[in-house]
Write a protein that holds these residues in place. Sequence first.
Motif, PDB file in Angstrom:
ATOM      1  N   ALA A 101       0.890  -1.208  -0.082  1.00  0.00           N
ATOM      2  CA  ALA A 101      -0.066  -0.034   0.061  1.00  0.00           C
ATOM      3  C   ALA A 101       0.691   1.203  -0.204  1.00  0.00           C
ATOM      4  O   ALA A 101       1.728   1.401   0.624  1.00  0.00           O
ATOM      5  CB  ALA A 101      -1.133   0.144   1.176  1.00  0.00           C
ATOM      6  N   LEU A 102       0.490   2.140  -0.630  1.00  0.00           N
ATOM      7  CA  LEU A 102       1.082   3.568  -0.815  1.00  0.00           C
ATOM      8  C   LEU A 102       0.895   4.224   0.680  1.00  0.00           C
ATOM      9  O   LEU A 102       1.850   5.083   0.890  1.00  0.00           O
ATOM     10  CB  LEU A 102       0.382   4.294  -1.874  1.00  0.00           C
ATOM     11  CG  LEU A 102       1.071   3.858  -3.390  1.00  0.00           C
ATOM     12  CD1 LEU A 102       0.399   4.631  -4.393  1.00  0.00           C
ATOM     13  CD2 LEU A 102       2.517   3.873  -3.586  1.00  0.00           C
ATOM     14  N   GLY A 103      -0.078   4.098   1.331  1.00  0.00           N
ATOM     15  CA  GLY A 103      -0.186   4.950   2.687  1.00  0.00           C
ATOM     16  C   GLY A 103      -0.976   5.975   2.221  1.00  0.00           C
ATOM     17  O   GLY A 103      -1.914   6.328   1.223  1.00  0.00           O
ATOM     18  N   THR A 104      -1.040   7.012   3.034  1.00  0.00           N
ATOM     19  CA  THR A 104      -1.546   8.350   3.191  1.00  0.00           C
ATOM     20  C   THR A 104      -0.894   9.479   2.732  1.00  0.00           C
ATOM     21  O   THR A 104       0.316   9.129   3.025  1.00  0.00           O
ATOM     22  CB  THR A 104      -2.647   8.502   4.346  1.00  0.00           C
ATOM     23  OG1 THR A 104      -1.804   8.404   5.509  1.00  0.00           O
ATOM     24  CG2 THR A 104      -3.759   7.511   4.504  1.00  0.00           C
ATOM     25  N   GLY A 105      -1.266  10.590   2.536  1.00  0.00           N
ATOM     26  CA  GLY A 105      -0.322  11.803   2.271  1.00  0.00           C
ATOM     27  C   GLY A 105      -1.060  12.990   2.718  1.00  0.00           C
ATOM     28  O   GLY A 105      -1.966  12.973   3.593  1.00  0.00           O
ATOM     29  N   GLY A 106      -0.501  14.141   2.113  1.00  0.00           N
ATOM     30  CA  GLY A 106      -1.079  15.352   2.139  1.00  0.00           C
ATOM     31  C   GLY A 106      -0.378  16.372   1.953  1.00  0.00           C
ATOM     32  O   GLY A 106       0.872  16.128   1.620  1.00  0.00           O
TER      33      GLY A 106
ATOM     34  N   ASP B  81      -6.317  12.117  -0.044  1.00  0.00           N
ATOM     35  CA  ASP B  81      -5.215  11.544   0.228  1.00  0.00           C
ATOM     36  C   ASP B  81      -3.888  11.748  -0.698  1.00  0.00           C
ATOM     37  O   ASP B  81      -3.202  10.760  -1.056  1.00  0.00           O
ATOM     38  CB  ASP B  81      -5.176  10.002   0.807  1.00  0.00           C
ATOM     39  CG  ASP B  81      -5.653   9.999   2.170  1.00  0.00           C
ATOM     40  OD1 ASP B  81      -5.511  11.035   3.124  1.00  0.00           O
ATOM     41  OD2 ASP B  81      -6.424   8.816   2.416  1.00  0.00           O
ATOM     42  N   PRO B  82      -3.511  12.994  -1.185  1.00  0.00           N
ATOM     43  CA  PRO B  82      -2.691  13.060  -2.155  1.00  0.00           C
ATOM     44  C   PRO B  82      -1.196  12.777  -1.682  1.00  0.00           C
ATOM     45  O   PRO B  82      -0.872  12.978  -0.552  1.00  0.00           O
ATOM     46  CB  PRO B  82      -2.609  14.411  -2.418  1.00  0.00           C
ATOM     47  CG  PRO B  82      -2.822  14.998  -1.295  1.00  0.00           C
ATOM     48  CD  PRO B  82      -4.144  14.327  -0.615  1.00  0.00           C
ATOM     49  N   GLN B  83      -0.532  11.728  -2.488  1.00  0.00           N
ATOM     50  CA  GLN B  83       1.055  11.354  -2.296  1.00  0.00           C
ATOM     51  C   GLN B  83       1.801  12.425  -2.758  1.00  0.00           C
ATOM     52  O   GLN B  83       1.998  12.593  -4.093  1.00  0.00           O
ATOM     53  CB  GLN B  83       1.153  10.111  -2.815  1.00  0.00           C
ATOM     54  CG  GLN B  83       0.149   9.098  -2.605  1.00  0.00           C
ATOM     55  CD  GLN B  83       0.665   8.266  -1.207  1.00  0.00           C
ATOM     56  OE1 GLN B  83       1.957   8.161  -0.838  1.00  0.00           O
ATOM     57  NE2 GLN B  83      -0.351   8.569  -0.344  1.00  0.00           N
ATOM     58  N   VAL B  84       2.197  13.652  -2.051  1.00  0.00           N
ATOM     59  CA  VAL B  84       2.928  14.671  -2.464  1.00  0.00           C
ATOM     60  C   VAL B  84       4.392  14.326  -2.185  1.00  0.00           C
ATOM     61  O   VAL B  84       4.595  14.488  -1.169  1.00  0.00           O
ATOM     62  CB  VAL B  84       2.494  16.019  -1.692  1.00  0.00           C
ATOM     63  CG1 VAL B  84       3.190  16.806  -2.393  1.00  0.00           C
ATOM     64  CG2 VAL B  84       0.841  16.075  -1.812  1.00  0.00           C
ATOM     65  N   ARG B  85       4.988  14.117  -3.361  1.00  0.00           N
ATOM     66  CA  ARG B  85       6.291  13.773  -3.305  1.00  0.00           C
ATOM     67  C   ARG B  85       7.373  14.891  -4.090  1.00  0.00           C
ATOM     68  O   ARG B  85       8.516  14.512  -3.814  1.00  0.00           O
ATOM     69  CB  ARG B  85       6.707  12.404  -3.864  1.00  0.00           C
ATOM     70  CG  ARG B  85       6.003  11.306  -3.157  1.00  0.00           C
ATOM     71  CD  ARG B  85       6.713   9.948  -3.813  1.00  0.00           C
ATOM     72  NE  ARG B  85       6.276   8.956  -2.960  1.00  0.00           N
ATOM     73  CZ  ARG B  85       4.990   8.279  -3.037  1.00  0.00           C
ATOM     74  NH1 ARG B  85       4.251   8.597  -4.352  1.00  0.00           N
ATOM     75  NH2 ARG B  85       4.560   7.393  -2.581  1.00  0.00           N
ATOM     76  N   ALA B  86       6.730  16.027  -4.637  1.00  0.00           N
ATOM     77  CA  ALA B  86       7.537  17.029  -5.098  1.00  0.00           C
ATOM     78  C   ALA B  86       6.862  18.258  -4.998  1.00  0.00           C
ATOM     79  O   ALA B  86       5.673  18.388  -5.294  1.00  0.00           O
ATOM     80  CB  ALA B  86       7.976  16.691  -6.724  1.00  0.00           C
ATOM     81  N   LEU B  87       7.543  19.387  -4.757  1.00  0.00           N
ATOM     82  CA  LEU B  87       6.965  20.891  -4.407  1.00  0.00           C
ATOM     83  C   LEU B  87       7.924  21.856  -5.322  1.00  0.00           C
ATOM     84  O   LEU B  87       9.224  21.730  -5.318  1.00  0.00           O
ATOM     85  CB  LEU B  87       6.793  21.116  -3.102  1.00  0.00           C
ATOM     86  CG  LEU B  87       5.765  20.516  -2.410  1.00  0.00           C
ATOM     87  CD1 LEU B  87       5.922  20.753  -0.890  1.00  0.00           C
ATOM     88  CD2 LEU B  87       4.478  20.883  -2.944  1.00  0.00           C
ATOM     89  N   LEU B  88       7.234  22.744  -5.915  1.00  0.00           N
ATOM     90  CA  LEU B  88       8.154  23.992  -6.683  1.00  0.00           C
ATOM     91  C   LEU B  88       7.493  25.290  -6.424  1.00  0.00           C
ATOM     92  O   LEU B  88       5.994  25.112  -6.565  1.00  0.00           O
ATOM     93  CB  LEU B  88       8.305  23.397  -8.125  1.00  0.00           C
ATOM     94  CG  LEU B  88       9.603  22.770  -8.769  1.00  0.00           C
ATOM     95  CD1 LEU B  88       9.659  22.896 -10.248  1.00  0.00           C
ATOM     96  CD2 LEU B  88      10.703  23.272  -8.151  1.00  0.00           C
ATOM     97  N   VAL B  89       8.222  26.210  -6.121  1.00  0.00           N
ATOM     98  CA  VAL B  89       7.665  27.748  -6.012  1.00  0.00           C
ATOM     99  C   VAL B  89       8.113  28.119  -7.046  1.00  0.00           C
ATOM    100  O   VAL B  89       9.336  28.378  -7.052  1.00  0.00           O
ATOM    101  CB  VAL B  89       7.883  28.104  -4.585  1.00  0.00           C
ATOM    102  CG1 VAL B  89       7.447  29.582  -4.721  1.00  0.00           C
ATOM    103  CG2 VAL B  89       7.190  27.149  -3.407  1.00  0.00           C
ATOM    104  N   HIS B  90       7.187  29.083  -7.848  1.00  0.00           N
ATOM    105  CA  HIS B  90       7.743  29.752  -8.944  1.00  0.00           C
ATOM    106  C   HIS B  90       8.718  30.953  -8.520  1.00  0.00           C
ATOM    107  O   HIS B  90       8.440  31.768  -7.539  1.00  0.00           O
ATOM    108  CB  HIS B  90       6.688  30.357  -9.686  1.00  0.00           C
ATOM    109  CG  HIS B  90       6.822  30.823 -11.081  1.00  0.00           C
ATOM    110  ND1 HIS B  90       7.736  31.956 -11.369  1.00  0.00           N
ATOM    111  CD2 HIS B  90       6.613  30.507 -12.304  1.00  0.00           C
ATOM    112  CE1 HIS B  90       7.828  32.192 -12.759  1.00  0.00           C
ATOM    113  NE2 HIS B  90       7.130  31.526 -13.264  1.00  0.00           N
ATOM    114  N   PRO B  91       9.935  30.988  -9.113  1.00  0.00           N
ATOM    115  CA  PRO B  91      11.060  31.980  -8.578  1.00  0.00           C
ATOM    116  C   PRO B  91      10.490  33.270  -8.703  1.00  0.00           C
ATOM    117  O   PRO B  91      10.996  34.498  -7.984  1.00  0.00           O
ATOM    118  CB  PRO B  91      12.132  31.474  -9.450  1.00  0.00           C
ATOM    119  CG  PRO B  91      11.771  30.990 -10.566  1.00  0.00           C
ATOM    120  CD  PRO B  91      10.298  30.041 -10.063  1.00  0.00           C
TER     121      PRO B  91
END
Length: 357
Positions: free
Chosen positions: A27-32, A53-63
Amino acid sequence: VETKHQTYVYVGLAGEGPLVVGAEGAALGTGGLYRRADGDAEWHSIGRGLPPDPQVRALLVHPANPRVVFAGTHKGVYRSEDRGGRWDPLGAPPGDVWSLAFHPHDPDVIYAGYDRCSIARSEDGGAHWRKMDTSNVVFPHITMHPTPIVKRVIGIAADPENPRDVYGAIEVGGLVASRDGGETWESVTDGHYTRMGPVDLHGVKVSAAAPGLVYIITQLAMFRSRERGCRWEFVPIEEMFPGGSYCRGLAVAPDDPRTLYLAAGAGGGSAPPGTVEAGALLRSRDAGETWQRVDLGDTPPSRMFQIAIDPAAPSHVYCCTYHGQVYSSDDGGETWSKSRLPVETSRARHVYPMACG
């Protein structure tokens, strides 16, 4: 009237996926996804518009426009134009997104890394995407036999001095590189490996301190190439368990390419049985030649996992642990405050990415 810049910090959570290619029943588990602005006392969940339950593994903020934030999830790439208040899906390929990166000089060009060594690129700020050619990549034998291990593109970085050189850190499979801006890729992992650790990559960064200076972090060590991914050197850092340190996050200061931060720790599958889990933040001020532990005013109780630095306010430095302890500094890492994400964490739900802006 000019308003004072306020930094927003974002932390994504996800679970461990199956390690072996084709494994069933894992199972992938839960996210957030959580956000906190400087000065706020609490963290806030910001999942409106994301999958359940989003699996959030990457984030980017626009420079250039920090109100625009990108998130890599198990359902592809999403974008928010109001600092995470509302999210919309983009037309990126479906699947688990493990990494996101901007072109160093053109934020309309975005790279997305997936599992099975799949990489996509957008040239219009995320509106349209095209899959790149990774068919020529040959992985180290130890990661393929007797059973193939997953090939997640867990980190992507382009050389600020030569943006056509783009690198992908593969968990588990070494380093891949493109010399044509991401169109085609090949393996640049050299040497004979008898252990999984040196090719179990957790990140890649390219420093502008010198042309072609590439750093990779692995399950138990850090390595450096001064020649665009050729002739790797072991980088001596503090050993947090016999045989190495679990290296998970690496960041280059946006205002000084000679300053690097490393998220390290003990515990997990890389450490000998009985190792007490702990975390540390290390810093180098000489482009990685020497490293010192940063005094956080506390001993992190779990492995340090990620680092984020606000490019619009480089004195704002943040790091967080596997289990959600977050450390914040607004004076370049001299003094720190501590908070904690308002969630229970485990192998099925723990910190993956961190970003700020």
